[in-house]
Design a protein around this motif. Sequence first.
Motif, PDB file in Angstrom:
ATOM      1  N   UNK A 131       3.580 -33.247  33.015  1.00 14.97           N
ATOM      2  CA  UNK A 131       4.176 -32.404  31.981  1.00 14.97           C
ATOM      3  C   UNK A 131       3.410 -32.439  30.666  1.00 14.97           C
ATOM      4  N   UNK A 132       2.611 -33.473  30.463  1.00 17.81           N
ATOM      5  CA  UNK A 132       1.837 -33.556  29.222  1.00 17.81           C
ATOM      6  C   UNK A 132       0.596 -32.677  29.322  1.00 17.81           C
ATOM      7  N   UNK A 186      -1.699 -39.700  33.538  1.00 19.46           N
ATOM      8  CA  UNK A 186      -2.677 -40.025  34.571  1.00 19.46           C
ATOM      9  C   UNK A 186      -2.500 -39.005  35.692  1.00 19.46           C
ATOM     10  N   UNK A 187      -3.615 -38.436  36.138  1.00 24.14           N
ATOM     11  CA  UNK A 187      -3.564 -37.496  37.261  1.00 24.14           C
ATOM     12  C   UNK A 187      -4.405 -38.072  38.397  1.00 24.14           C
ATOM     13  N   UNK A 188      -3.752 -38.338  39.529  1.00 21.46           N
ATOM     14  CA  UNK A 188      -4.414 -38.898  40.702  1.00 21.46           C
ATOM     15  C   UNK A 188      -4.880 -37.765  41.620  1.00 21.46           C
ATOM     16  N   UNK A 208       5.535 -42.108  39.847  1.00 19.14           N
ATOM     17  CA  UNK A 208       5.309 -40.672  39.973  1.00 19.14           C
ATOM     18  C   UNK A 208       6.425 -39.901  39.273  1.00 19.14           C
ATOM     19  N   UNK A 209       6.376 -39.960  37.940  1.00 26.50           N
ATOM     20  CA  UNK A 209       7.378 -39.264  37.132  1.00 26.50           C
ATOM     21  C   UNK A 209       6.707 -38.103  36.417  1.00 26.50           C
ATOM     22  N   UNK A 210       7.375 -37.543  35.407  1.00 25.65           N
ATOM     23  CA  UNK A 210       6.844 -36.373  34.716  1.00 25.65           C
ATOM     24  C   UNK A 210       5.538 -36.645  33.985  1.00 25.65           C
ATOM     25  N   UNK A 211       5.270 -37.904  33.681  1.00 26.76           N
ATOM     26  CA  UNK A 211       4.044 -38.238  32.950  1.00 26.76           C
ATOM     27  C   UNK A 211       2.858 -38.455  33.890  1.00 26.76           C
ATOM     28  N   UNK A 212       3.060 -38.256  35.172  1.00 30.91           N
ATOM     29  CA  UNK A 212       2.004 -38.469  36.160  1.00 30.91           C
ATOM     30  C   UNK A 212       1.821 -37.212  36.999  1.00 30.91           C
TER      31      UNK A 212
END
Length: 456
Positions: free
Chosen positions: A214-215, A248-250, A265-269
């Motif tokens: 989401x960021x 962080x994007x995996x 694995x929430x909105x920040x990932x």
Amino acid sequence: MFARWFPLLDQAMDAMVDRYKTAKSIRHDVPLFKSHDERILFLAKQGTKGFFFKELAEEIRRDGHAKLKSTRAIVEYAWFLFLLADWKSLIAVIHQMAPERPLPSHLADFYFLAAYRSNREHIVKGTDPVSFEAVVLEAIHFIEVFWPAERRRIDVFHAILQSSLGHWQEAREKIARSSAGLELIPPLAAAKSVLPVLPPRDTFSWPLEIIPAKRNRATLVSVDRNYYATYSRAFRTIHAATNPDRSVHFHCVGFDPREFDNPELDDSTGFTIDRTDISGLLPRDKQGYYACARLLHAVAYLGIYDSILISDIDGSVDRSVSDACAELPMADVIITSRILQPDRTLFNMPWSVIPAGANVVRNSAGGIAFAQYLRDYLAWIFAGARKGERPMWFADQCALFYAYVDLKQNVNFRNFDKHFYSQGMDWSPFSSTETKVRHIEDAVRAHGTDARRPAQ
């Protein structure tokens, strides 16, 4: 006994590359042998079984090469020194033995590489090309005398030297032409991933399922299943402490991270499932794809995030990327490389100039042009790797270097002197994983968190 064992000891290039890296356990006993040849061949044979005799290896290194008799033992000892990065000793053994007997051509690679890396101080300073050129030319002349049939290999060495002296475009074509089809040791095999010109625009429809965070800013890492299980939790926890405003994007090659027990694995990932078929690649090229994927697909993420830090995962991001971006507001691309130093006249090999571990790309016209260049370059390398023509290992750093060479007039590159990313490294055999883990645990403790448990 040894006559039965060692004629079967495979000394082909691929076997030698893996000889001392497959150990599952370290032994501390020191078996006794009648000859120096028997000791080094025993060490090699045990390496194929998954054992490394640490004290025996140290004893072999102390005693040196003077009493080695057979070519087979000399070759094994040279590889042993290469894996220890003992350039001075490696030069000595080849310099003494090459006049006495025919040695395989890849030992010419070792001699060139050892001469090059033993003068690392020149490369680091980057301001004494005359002295560096003299040392490397002397090594190339030695190779010309004792491996006269290896003309194309020698041409590659001359071209790499010319690139180090700043003649990038002229050397580029020569490296690409002369290295094609050669079997080179891994640190030099990247020469086959040098493209003489940027290939056509890639139009392949890559099978990516992208679930963004989401960021609007992210740190991008590409991983296989094992690296994700081992490092993802610790990496994300440290990253949250140092870059709380950045996701962080995996980029997950060949697996869905939701298969794991992943509370992070929430909105920040964000994460991507990359279903690209890499089954036909050689094992080392598969590893190369895991490393290259973050650069190969970076252009896809600039349509999602305002900026991306392209990072390794087996270490820690210790500095705020947003602070660096604020310091360099006009930069399209932020790299951590000495190539931008204004007084530099000496450079590393093309695939060692710009590390792939931590570079920032903005969603600007220049950043998109840079990312598209990486896509086109690495897509061509990937196609070549599928046909066994080009290696993917180090191709990411080749692409970064030539993106700079070709785009520096139109893309605003800036250097950030403080490293974003750090990693515990120890180049002695088998210990690099251990030192990485120790570094990560120290970074976790420094930020007051506990992320040592792997994902389940």
